[in-house]
Design an enzyme around this catalytic site. Structure first.
Site, mmCIF file in Angstrom:
data_model
loop_
_atom_site.group_PDB
_atom_site.id
_atom_site.type_symbol
_atom_site.label_atom_id
_atom_site.label_comp_id
_atom_site.label_asym_id
_atom_site.label_seq_id
_atom_site.Cartn_x
_atom_site.Cartn_y
_atom_site.Cartn_z
ATOM 1 C CG HIS A 223 -12.306 -25.241 1.074
ATOM 2 N ND1 HIS A 223 -12.910 -26.444 1.407
ATOM 3 C CD2 HIS A 223 -11.396 -25.522 0.113
ATOM 4 C CE1 HIS A 223 -12.365 -27.405 0.680
ATOM 5 N NE2 HIS A 223 -11.447 -26.876 -0.122
ATOM 6 C CG HIS B 242 -13.952 -24.422 -7.644
ATOM 7 N ND1 HIS B 242 -12.652 -24.228 -8.076
ATOM 8 C CD2 HIS B 242 -13.942 -25.615 -6.996
ATOM 9 C CE1 HIS B 242 -11.906 -25.265 -7.717
ATOM 10 N NE2 HIS B 242 -12.673 -26.127 -7.045
#
Lengths: 170, 170
Positions: A34, A115
């Protein structure tokens, strides 16, 4: 109860991230790969309905956001986290900022570097070995993030999706 | 790509289910505790947008559904699955039937017995030991299911939420 807000990227990107996470990320089994938009914050089950309504409104005011996975990076020396770097138009940062302004709990520690974590909780030596072997990996994925997910954490540390919100839904 | 449709019950119920799943269910790390409404079916990433739109329409035509967890049961002799039994007004069955009629893939093997799996893939001996010790456990939880979740499976066998749909949203 702990809540968080994330983007789950496409299956392709998640499968790629998991191929590394299974070895390097102890959170591998607790949550799928995620992009964190709002890190974990406390709220009660009653409060969460209002939070969901606010999220619904925010999501409608954004369009689906293009993201690119461009390389493998590391947060060293801040911490020994290895990640897939996400490049995105300004919109992702604008969404991040709006979420953090709306649900401000004074918890925002760092500048937003979008990220997907693929490795963490490593010793310095382990980090330098792993990052040394991964950093030159050629990575290129594109995806359109058209939804954000509100999650909550169970007692065993794993995360369940409470609700999803489509970006730009009329 | 494999998709499925489930209800995630309240955190309390999930935590209770996990306290047993961690020992008895090898799928423990792959998906949070859930009530399956439509077991896994194949669809492409393109098809899924249409499926999501249909789900949105179906969900609006239902009201939030009261569920009760009333006891621990077993599907033996059909299989060695141990589960939390879900009692619910007719609505849950109606929702199940509508989902399976809409996304019919000839995959429906059994009558609908709403449940949360807490143990599976056991030998006969293991099943009879575990079920013997759990079956008298007093269980009572109530919850209102106001959302259904469309999931897809990653290559490692874990499930990610694609989107959630509120029941009875105007």
């Amino acid at each position: 109860m702990k809540f968080g807000i994330v983007i789950f990227p496409s299956k392709k990107i998640q499968d790629f991230a998991n191929s590394m996470r299974r070895r390097y990320d102890p959170h591998y089994a607790l949550i799928p790969p995620h992009v964190t938009l709002k890190s974990s914050f406390e709220a009660t089950e009653e409060e969460i309905k209002e939070i969901a309504n606010k999220l619904d409104t925010i999501a409608r005011n954004f369009k689906p956001i293009n993201i690119q996975v461009t390389k493998i990076g590391s947060f060293k020396p801040v911490n020994n986290v290895i990640y897939l770097k996400i490049e995105s138009p300004e919109d992702l940062e604008r969404l991040h900022n709006e979420l953090n302004a709306t649900f401000d709990d004074g918890n925002q520690e760092y500048n937003f570097v979008p990220h997907i974590t693929i490795g963490q909780k490593m010793s310095d030596d382990e980090h330098s070995d792993v990052y040394g072997s991964l950093r030159m990996t050629k990575v290129h994925y594109e995806d359109t993030a058209d939804r954000i997910h509100l999650l909550y954490q169970l007692d065993n540390g794993s995360w369940t999706v409470y609700e999803t919100f489509r970006l730009g839904k009329e």
